[in-house]
Design a protein around this motif. Structure first.
Motif, PDB file in Angstrom:
ATOM      1  N   VAL A 252       0.854  -1.181   0.000  1.00 21.67           N
ATOM      2  CA  VAL A 252       0.000   0.000   0.000  1.00 21.67           C
ATOM      3  C   VAL A 252       0.893   1.234   0.000  1.00 21.67           C
ATOM      4  CG1 VAL A 252      -1.745   1.295   1.278  1.00 21.67           C
ATOM      5  CG2 VAL A 252      -1.822  -1.214   1.257  1.00 21.67           C
TER       6      VAL A 252
ATOM      7  N   THR B 242       0.805   5.234   0.461  1.00 25.67           N
ATOM      8  CA  THR B 242      -0.051   6.292   0.994  1.00 25.67           C
ATOM      9  C   THR B 242       0.301   7.645   0.385  1.00 25.67           C
ATOM     10  OG1 THR B 242       1.424   6.848   2.824  1.00 25.67           O
ATOM     11  CG2 THR B 242      -0.145   5.036   3.181  1.00 25.67           C
ATOM     12  N   ASN B 243      -0.589   8.592   0.593  1.00 24.95           N
ATOM     13  CA  ASN B 243      -0.319   9.953   0.140  1.00 24.95           C
ATOM     14  C   ASN B 243       0.876  10.559   0.852  1.00 24.95           C
ATOM     15  OD1 ASN B 243      -2.520   9.787  -1.559  1.00 24.95           O
ATOM     16  ND2 ASN B 243      -3.900  10.894  -0.192  1.00 24.95           N
ATOM     17  N   ASP B 244       1.023  10.249   2.124  1.00 24.27           N
ATOM     18  CA  ASP B 244       2.165  10.788   2.866  1.00 24.27           C
ATOM     19  C   ASP B 244       3.487  10.270   2.301  1.00 24.27           C
ATOM     20  OD1 ASP B 244       0.610  12.317   4.583  1.00 24.27           O
ATOM     21  OD2 ASP B 244       0.419  10.703   6.065  1.00 24.27           O
ATOM     22  N   GLU B 245       3.504   9.014   1.855  1.00 21.52           N
ATOM     23  CA  GLU B 245       4.715   8.480   1.235  1.00 21.52           C
ATOM     24  C   GLU B 245       5.008   9.181  -0.086  1.00 21.52           C
ATOM     25  OE1 GLU B 245       5.352   3.931   1.999  1.00 21.52           O
ATOM     26  OE2 GLU B 245       3.194   4.295   1.874  1.00 21.52           O
TER      27      GLU B 245
ATOM     28  N   ASP C 181      -1.046  15.007   1.493  1.00 20.82           N
ATOM     29  CA  ASP C 181      -2.273  14.221   1.602  1.00 20.82           C
ATOM     30  C   ASP C 181      -3.492  15.097   1.315  1.00 20.82           C
ATOM     31  OD1 ASP C 181      -3.851  11.833   2.525  1.00 20.82           O
ATOM     32  OD2 ASP C 181      -4.468  13.259   4.073  1.00 20.82           O
TER      33      ASP C 181
ATOM     34  N   ARG D 283      -6.140  14.457  -1.800  1.00 20.87           N
ATOM     35  CA  ARG D 283      -7.549  14.153  -1.485  1.00 20.87           C
ATOM     36  C   ARG D 283      -8.486  15.203  -2.076  1.00 20.87           C
ATOM     37  NH1 ARG D 283      -8.768  11.125   4.060  1.00 20.87           N
ATOM     38  NH2 ARG D 283      -6.770  10.143   4.504  1.00 20.87           N
TER      39      ARG D 283
ATOM     40  N   ARG E 181      -6.813   8.194  -1.335  1.00 19.72           N
ATOM     41  CA  ARG E 181      -6.099   8.105  -0.062  1.00 19.72           C
ATOM     42  C   ARG E 181      -4.902   7.166  -0.154  1.00 19.72           C
ATOM     43  NH1 ARG E 181     -11.422   7.041   1.844  1.00 19.72           N
ATOM     44  NH2 ARG E 181     -10.746   4.910   2.279  1.00 19.72           N
ATOM     45  N   THR E 182      -5.112   6.026  -0.819  1.00 25.74           N
ATOM     46  CA  THR E 182      -4.069   5.006  -0.948  1.00 25.74           C
ATOM     47  C   THR E 182      -4.153   4.382  -2.326  1.00 25.74           C
ATOM     48  OG1 THR E 182      -5.506   3.268  -0.066  1.00 25.74           O
ATOM     49  CG2 THR E 182      -4.118   4.443   1.518  1.00 25.74           C
ATOM     50  N   ARG E 183      -3.128   3.622  -2.682  1.00 27.12           N
ATOM     51  CA  ARG E 183      -3.144   2.823  -3.906  1.00 27.12           C
ATOM     52  C   ARG E 183      -2.234   1.615  -3.676  1.00 27.12           C
ATOM     53  NH1 ARG E 183      -1.626   7.268  -2.601  1.00 27.12           N
ATOM     54  NH2 ARG E 183      -2.448   8.507  -4.319  1.00 27.12           N
ATOM     55  N   ARG E 184      -2.432   0.551  -4.462  1.00 26.40           N
ATOM     56  CA  ARG E 184      -1.612  -0.660  -4.358  1.00 26.40           C
ATOM     57  C   ARG E 184      -0.568  -0.648  -5.474  1.00 26.40           C
ATOM     58  NH1 ARG E 184      -3.769  -4.808  -1.172  1.00 26.40           N
ATOM     59  NH2 ARG E 184      -5.339  -3.904   0.244  1.00 26.40           N
TER      60      ARG E 184
ATOM     61  N   GLU F 221      -9.340   4.045  -2.387  1.00 21.26           N
ATOM     62  CA  GLU F 221      -8.380   3.134  -1.759  1.00 21.26           C
ATOM     63  C   GLU F 221      -7.471   2.426  -2.754  1.00 21.26           C
ATOM     64  OE1 GLU F 221     -10.788  -0.999  -1.056  1.00 21.26           O
ATOM     65  OE2 GLU F 221     -11.343   0.655   0.267  1.00 21.26           O
TER      66      GLU F 221
END
Length: 315
Positions: free
Chosen positions: A17, A19-22, A31, A35, A41-44, A268
């Protein structure tokens, strides 16, 4: 000519996963910025040892298992992808080999984000014409492999994954459960979304795509419902290509599907291109947000500025 139906669905996403913070550690973003603009918010993200045909095979295998069928029950494999690693063998052939499907017709369809609904229509037509009895239809993309991770306008969007549907002929006397396709394109604007160059990189003209999607597509989505003989307010769910929430929400609102569940898996999973519609549909089924027989609008749009949609009945 026999009508066809979706007997089962399945999906697969990588474990990692992002994240936006990453992402904020990679490019000038945050983030809140992501958004507010795209709703993600997230992606794989798949690893280097997870090729796109492996993602596709996992999803297809789940659909096959859900249908209670064996590999040799399938005689057609259609994979929608724009991120195939090689020109040949195609992704469909590699998926068939991974699953042990003995002698299928195997083809790839590259219509980028509208790929799954094009592939579903292709399988539906083959079954209706008697050219196939059961088809695995897969949307799979590894967008991370074609992303410029220094470009904050595109790297915040993408995710990897695959979704699949098992399509088969309806039993005698039963009405078709995959409705007529409405498809087309705006080729003069095709360069607005592209994966090109060496190495290939994803780029788009975001504002042009947004204007096209929010102004042209609501009418086309309503026409898709008309072809299926169903009013938008009678839909149980609407599964649009998961581009971003700023496109999904206004398009769904203008469609008038007032009682439908609106798929928002983009929040997500990110934009997984051809995989986005089957992943979102599979999750709705898995969570029980739709039930067998419910009418659902599937509508893909994007690369080439192509579109394709149909109303289907849930498995």
């Amino acid at each position: 000519m026999n009508g066809s139906r979706i007997a089962a669905v399945g999906h697969h996403q990588p474990a990692r996963v992002l994240t936006n913070d990453e992402l904020a550690d990679l490019v000038d973003t945050s983030d809140e910025w992501i958004r507010s603009r795209v709703g993600i918010r997230t992606r794989r993200i798949a690893g280097p040892d997870e090729p796109v045909d492996e993602l596709a095979a996992h999803a297809a295998g789940k659909a096959l298992a859900q249908a209670g069928l064996a590999p040799d029950d399938v005689d057609l494999v259609v994979v929608a992808t724009s991120t195939a690693e090689d020109r040949s063998p195609n992704t469909a052939a590699r998926v068939a080999a991974r699953l042990g499907i003995p002698q299928p017709a195997a083809m790839d369809v590259n219509v980028v984000c509208a790929g799954f609904t094009h592939a579903l229509a292709t399988a539906d037509h083959a079954v209706r014409a008697g050219a196939a009895t059961r088809a695995l239809v897969v949307g799979a993309d590894k967008m991370s492999a074609v992303t410029d991770w220094s470009d904050r306008t595109t790297c915040v969007l993408v995710g990897d994954g695959a979704g699949a549907a098992l399509v088969e002929a309806c039993p005698p006397g039963r009405s078709a459960e995959i409705g007529p396709v409405l498809w087309g394109s705006a080729p003069e604007m095709g360069n607005a979304v592209r994966i090109e160059g060496t190495p290939p990189r994803f780029a788009q003209e975001g504002q042009s795509v947004y204007r096209w999607a929010t102004t042209r597509l609501p009418r086309l989505a309503r026409q898709t419902c008309e072809r299926a003989g169903i009013a938008p307010e009678d839909l149980a769910a609407v599964v649009l290509h998961q581009a971003n929430l700023r496109i999904i929400e206004p398009l769904a609102a203008r469609l008038g599907a007032t009682r439908a569940v609106i798929a928002r898996d983009v929040t997500e999973s990110g934009n997984t291109s051809a995989a986005s519609i089957p992943i979102a549909l599979s999750k709705l089924v898995e969570r029980g947000e739709v039930t067998a027989g419910d009418p659902v609008l599937l509508f893909g749009f994007g690369g080439n500025l192509s579109y394709a949609g149909q109303v289907v009945r849930c498995p």
